[in-house]
Design a protein around this motif. Structure first.
Motif, PDB file in Angstrom:
ATOM      1  N   SER A   1     -16.836 -43.590 -23.164  1.00  0.00           N
ATOM      2  CA  SER A   1     -15.661 -44.315 -23.633  1.00  0.00           C
ATOM      3  C   SER A   1     -14.509 -43.309 -23.716  1.00  0.00           C
ATOM      4  O   SER A   1     -14.558 -42.359 -24.498  1.00  0.00           O
ATOM      5  CB  SER A   1     -15.926 -44.943 -25.006  1.00  0.00           C
ATOM      6  N   PHE A   2     -13.489 -43.496 -22.900  1.00  0.00           N
ATOM      7  CA  PHE A   2     -12.363 -42.564 -22.853  1.00  0.00           C
ATOM      8  C   PHE A   2     -11.600 -42.586 -24.174  1.00  0.00           C
ATOM      9  O   PHE A   2     -11.326 -43.644 -24.746  1.00  0.00           O
ATOM     10  CB  PHE A   2     -11.427 -42.934 -21.698  1.00  0.00           C
ATOM     11  N   LEU A   3     -11.228 -41.388 -24.667  1.00  0.00           N
ATOM     12  CA  LEU A   3     -10.439 -41.280 -25.888  1.00  0.00           C
ATOM     13  C   LEU A   3      -9.021 -40.794 -25.601  1.00  0.00           C
ATOM     14  O   LEU A   3      -8.056 -41.452 -25.938  1.00  0.00           O
ATOM     15  CB  LEU A   3     -11.133 -40.351 -26.889  1.00  0.00           C
ATOM     16  N   LEU A   4      -8.885 -39.621 -24.971  1.00  0.00           N
ATOM     17  CA  LEU A   4      -7.541 -39.123 -24.676  1.00  0.00           C
ATOM     18  C   LEU A   4      -7.613 -37.963 -23.693  1.00  0.00           C
ATOM     19  O   LEU A   4      -8.664 -37.350 -23.494  1.00  0.00           O
ATOM     20  CB  LEU A   4      -6.828 -38.676 -25.958  1.00  0.00           C
ATOM     21  N   ASP A   5      -6.465 -37.675 -23.075  1.00  0.00           N
ATOM     22  CA  ASP A   5      -6.298 -36.476 -22.256  1.00  0.00           C
ATOM     23  C   ASP A   5      -5.565 -35.444 -23.103  1.00  0.00           C
ATOM     24  O   ASP A   5      -4.418 -35.675 -23.512  1.00  0.00           O
ATOM     25  CB  ASP A   5      -5.513 -36.776 -20.978  1.00  0.00           C
ATOM     26  N   ASP A   6      -6.205 -34.327 -23.369  1.00  0.00           N
ATOM     27  CA  ASP A   6      -5.659 -33.276 -24.222  1.00  0.00           C
ATOM     28  C   ASP A   6      -5.056 -32.197 -23.331  1.00  0.00           C
ATOM     29  O   ASP A   6      -5.777 -31.467 -22.644  1.00  0.00           O
ATOM     30  CB  ASP A   6      -6.789 -32.705 -25.090  1.00  0.00           C
ATOM     31  N   ARG A   7      -3.712 -32.107 -23.327  1.00  0.00           N
ATOM     32  CA  ARG A   7      -3.029 -31.136 -22.495  1.00  0.00           C
ATOM     33  C   ARG A   7      -3.357 -29.709 -22.929  1.00  0.00           C
ATOM     34  O   ARG A   7      -3.616 -29.442 -24.108  1.00  0.00           O
ATOM     35  CB  ARG A   7      -1.521 -31.362 -22.580  1.00  0.00           C
ATOM     36  N   LEU A   8      -3.334 -28.788 -21.978  1.00  0.00           N
ATOM     37  CA  LEU A   8      -3.562 -27.376 -22.253  1.00  0.00           C
ATOM     38  C   LEU A   8      -2.248 -26.610 -22.123  1.00  0.00           C
ATOM     39  O   LEU A   8      -1.470 -26.858 -21.200  1.00  0.00           O
ATOM     40  CB  LEU A   8      -4.594 -26.797 -21.286  1.00  0.00           C
ATOM     41  N   ASP A   9      -1.998 -25.702 -23.042  1.00  0.00           N
ATOM     42  CA  ASP A   9      -0.824 -24.846 -23.017  1.00  0.00           C
ATOM     43  C   ASP A   9      -1.250 -23.391 -22.839  1.00  0.00           C
ATOM     44  O   ASP A   9      -2.410 -23.039 -23.081  1.00  0.00           O
ATOM     45  CB  ASP A   9      -0.025 -24.978 -24.316  1.00  0.00           C
ATOM     46  N   LEU A  10      -0.308 -22.555 -22.430  1.00  0.00           N
ATOM     47  CA  LEU A  10      -0.562 -21.122 -22.340  1.00  0.00           C
ATOM     48  C   LEU A  10      -0.123 -20.473 -23.651  1.00  0.00           C
ATOM     49  O   LEU A  10       1.013 -20.655 -24.089  1.00  0.00           O
ATOM     50  CB  LEU A  10       0.191 -20.502 -21.174  1.00  0.00           C
ATOM     51  N   LEU A  11      -1.013 -19.722 -24.274  1.00  0.00           N
ATOM     52  CA  LEU A  11      -0.696 -19.032 -25.522  1.00  0.00           C
ATOM     53  C   LEU A  11      -0.513 -17.551 -25.234  1.00  0.00           C
ATOM     54  O   LEU A  11      -1.400 -16.909 -24.657  1.00  0.00           O
ATOM     55  CB  LEU A  11      -1.819 -19.232 -26.545  1.00  0.00           C
ATOM     56  N   VAL A  12       0.646 -17.015 -25.633  1.00  0.00           N
ATOM     57  CA  VAL A  12       0.954 -15.595 -25.440  1.00  0.00           C
ATOM     58  C   VAL A  12       1.511 -15.042 -26.754  1.00  0.00           C
ATOM     59  O   VAL A  12       1.958 -15.792 -27.620  1.00  0.00           O
ATOM     60  CB  VAL A  12       1.984 -15.379 -24.306  1.00  0.00           C
ATOM     61  N   ARG A  13       1.493 -13.724 -26.903  1.00  0.00           N
ATOM     62  CA  ARG A  13       2.123 -13.114 -28.092  1.00  0.00           C
ATOM     63  C   ARG A  13       3.641 -13.242 -27.958  1.00  0.00           C
ATOM     64  O   ARG A  13       4.188 -13.367 -26.858  1.00  0.00           O
ATOM     65  CB  ARG A  13       1.712 -11.655 -28.224  1.00  0.00           C
ATOM     66  N   ARG A  14       4.332 -13.187 -29.078  1.00  0.00           N
ATOM     67  CA  ARG A  14       5.780 -13.405 -29.069  1.00  0.00           C
ATOM     68  C   ARG A  14       6.535 -12.357 -28.260  1.00  0.00           C
ATOM     69  O   ARG A  14       7.554 -12.646 -27.653  1.00  0.00           O
ATOM     70  CB  ARG A  14       6.301 -13.419 -30.508  1.00  0.00           C
ATOM     71  N   GLY A  15       6.059 -11.123 -28.228  1.00  0.00           N
ATOM     72  CA  GLY A  15       6.750 -10.083 -27.483  1.00  0.00           C
ATOM     73  C   GLY A  15       6.394 -10.022 -26.018  1.00  0.00           C
ATOM     74  O   GLY A  15       6.884  -9.147 -25.297  1.00  0.00           O
ATOM     75  N   HIS A  16       5.549 -10.929 -25.549  1.00  0.00           N
ATOM     76  CA  HIS A  16       5.115 -10.931 -24.154  1.00  0.00           C
ATOM     77  C   HIS A  16       6.291 -11.302 -23.240  1.00  0.00           C
ATOM     78  O   HIS A  16       7.145 -12.120 -23.606  1.00  0.00           O
ATOM     79  CB  HIS A  16       3.974 -11.938 -23.977  1.00  0.00           C
ATOM     80  N   PRO A  17       6.396 -10.683 -22.043  1.00  0.00           N
ATOM     81  CA  PRO A  17       7.497 -11.020 -21.125  1.00  0.00           C
ATOM     82  C   PRO A  17       7.597 -12.507 -20.806  1.00  0.00           C
ATOM     83  O   PRO A  17       8.703 -13.019 -20.586  1.00  0.00           O
ATOM     84  CB  PRO A  17       7.162 -10.198 -19.869  1.00  0.00           C
ATOM     85  N   LEU A  18       6.461 -13.203 -20.787  1.00  0.00           N
ATOM     86  CA  LEU A  18       6.502 -14.628 -20.485  1.00  0.00           C
ATOM     87  C   LEU A  18       6.971 -15.468 -21.670  1.00  0.00           C
ATOM     88  O   LEU A  18       7.294 -16.651 -21.504  1.00  0.00           O
ATOM     89  CB  LEU A  18       5.107 -15.114 -20.047  1.00  0.00           C
ATOM     90  N   ALA A  19       7.002 -14.883 -22.860  1.00  0.00           N
ATOM     91  CA  ALA A  19       7.318 -15.651 -24.064  1.00  0.00           C
ATOM     92  C   ALA A  19       8.756 -16.155 -24.076  1.00  0.00           C
ATOM     93  O   ALA A  19       9.090 -17.053 -24.851  1.00  0.00           O
ATOM     94  CB  ALA A  19       7.057 -14.802 -25.306  1.00  0.00           C
ATOM     95  N   ARG A  20       9.614 -15.592 -23.213  1.00  0.00           N
ATOM     96  CA  ARG A  20      11.007 -16.050 -23.157  1.00  0.00           C
ATOM     97  C   ARG A  20      11.142 -17.370 -22.412  1.00  0.00           C
ATOM     98  O   ARG A  20      12.188 -18.004 -22.462  1.00  0.00           O
ATOM     99  CB  ARG A  20      11.872 -14.977 -22.485  1.00  0.00           C
ATOM    100  N   ARG A  21      10.078 -17.760 -21.719  1.00  0.00           N
ATOM    101  CA  ARG A  21      10.111 -18.988 -20.920  1.00  0.00           C
ATOM    102  C   ARG A  21       9.696 -20.187 -21.772  1.00  0.00           C
ATOM    103  O   ARG A  21       8.873 -20.084 -22.670  1.00  0.00           O
ATOM    104  CB  ARG A  21       9.144 -18.843 -19.748  1.00  0.00           C
TER     105      ARG A  21
END
Length: 297
Positions: free
Chosen positions: A162-182
């Motif tokens: 029985s389908f309940l939901l689709d749970d999206r996935l996010d990327l978790l990075v530290r705040r000082g990471h170069p990608l964190a500005r995006r």
């Protein structure tokens, strides 16, 4: 006449592969499992097991029996569901197993509504494969699980999804990471990162592999961490990145950023509730499924 309890032992033996594993799932001794199979064979006047050294193999007669066993048990579940409707009151015990994030976000929040209906909820945290073992052996009535290689195919005659939901996935990075500005990022842009995930006994690892494969790379695992709070702390320390399910909250004390993943396909986990086929009509099971759907939105 055939004893359905002995037939259930044969089903579990077929699923687990060995007498020892079946005994562990059924909380029996291996000798008790063997005895139940012998008694079933005597009832049916056929050989069900052939011995090859210390191992046993199902005979063609056993395979033929199993082809009908799942349907027999589904009919029995339907019978139990029909009889339960004649019991006084609405209450009863409901055993739900599931992965940790689904328990926190779905099962626990559903407890209040079930309690108001007189349902006594009993929760067990298990990985997906163990959830299906618990359903098969009768130790759980509902399993809330993720899509992993351990999930049976949709037409498996033993279980009903029985389908309940689709749970999206996010990327978790530290705040000082170069990608964190995006604000948004394609998963392929994190291909060179070190990933925080436990590769053994962890459903999340299979989800990560599938998501990264769709993005065109294989993740390099740097730290084997499983529990979400510990994963977030490891990321906050700058030791790697992880895929974080949308339903999992970020601890306020951790200096991390959750980045939305762009592009198609967008990584997600499909959360479903499984029951033994034929049991969805049982009043208590039906209330449990309804409560889970209500929480899932």
């Amino acid at each position: 006449m055939i004893d359905l309890r002995r037939l259930q032992v044969l089903r579990v033996l077929a699923a687990r592969g060995t007498v020892t594993a079946a005994a562990a799932s059924l909380h029996l001794t291996p000798s008790a499992v063997s005895q139940q199979i012998r008694l079933l064979a005597r009832e049916l006047d056929v050989e069900l097991l052939s011995h090859e050294g210390r191992r046993v193999r199902l005979t063609p007669a056993a395979e033929a029996l199993l082809a009908h066993a799942d349907d027999l048990h589904a009919r029995w579940e339907e019978t139990r569901a029909a009889l339960a409707a004649f019991k006084d009151g609405e209450g009863g015990a409901l055993r739900v197993c599931g992965v940790s994030s689904a328990i926190a976000a779905l099962v626990a929040p559903a407890a209040g509504a079930l309690h108001d209906q007189g349902v006594e909820l009993r929760i067990a945290e298990e990985e997906t494969k163990d959830c299906f073992d618990a359903l098969l052996t009768g130790e759980a009535d509902i399993a809330v699980v993720l899509p992993t290689p351990d999930v049976p195919p949709a037409d498996d005659p033993r279980f009903e999804p029985s389908f309940l939901l689709d749970d999206r996935l996010d990327l978790l990075v530290r705040r000082g990471h170069p990608l964190a500005r995006r604000r948004r990022i394609g998963l392929a842009e994190a291909a060179g990162e070190s990933w925080v995930v436990k590769a053994r006994d962890n459903d999340t690892y299979a989800v990560l592999l599938a998501a990264c494969a769709a993005a065109g790379f294989t993740p390099r695992v740097g730290h084997q961490v499983k529990e979400w709070y510990a994963v977030s702390a490891t990321v906050a320390a700058g030791l790697g990145v992880c895929l974080l399910p949308r339903m999992v909250p970020i601890p306020a004390a951790h200096p991390v950023r959750r980045l939305t993943l762009a592009g198609e396909p967008r990584p997600s986990r499909r959360i479903s509730a499984y029951v033994r086929r034929g049991s969805a009509g049982h009043p208590v099971v039906a209330r449990g499924l309804a409560a889970l759907r209500a929480v899932s939105g």
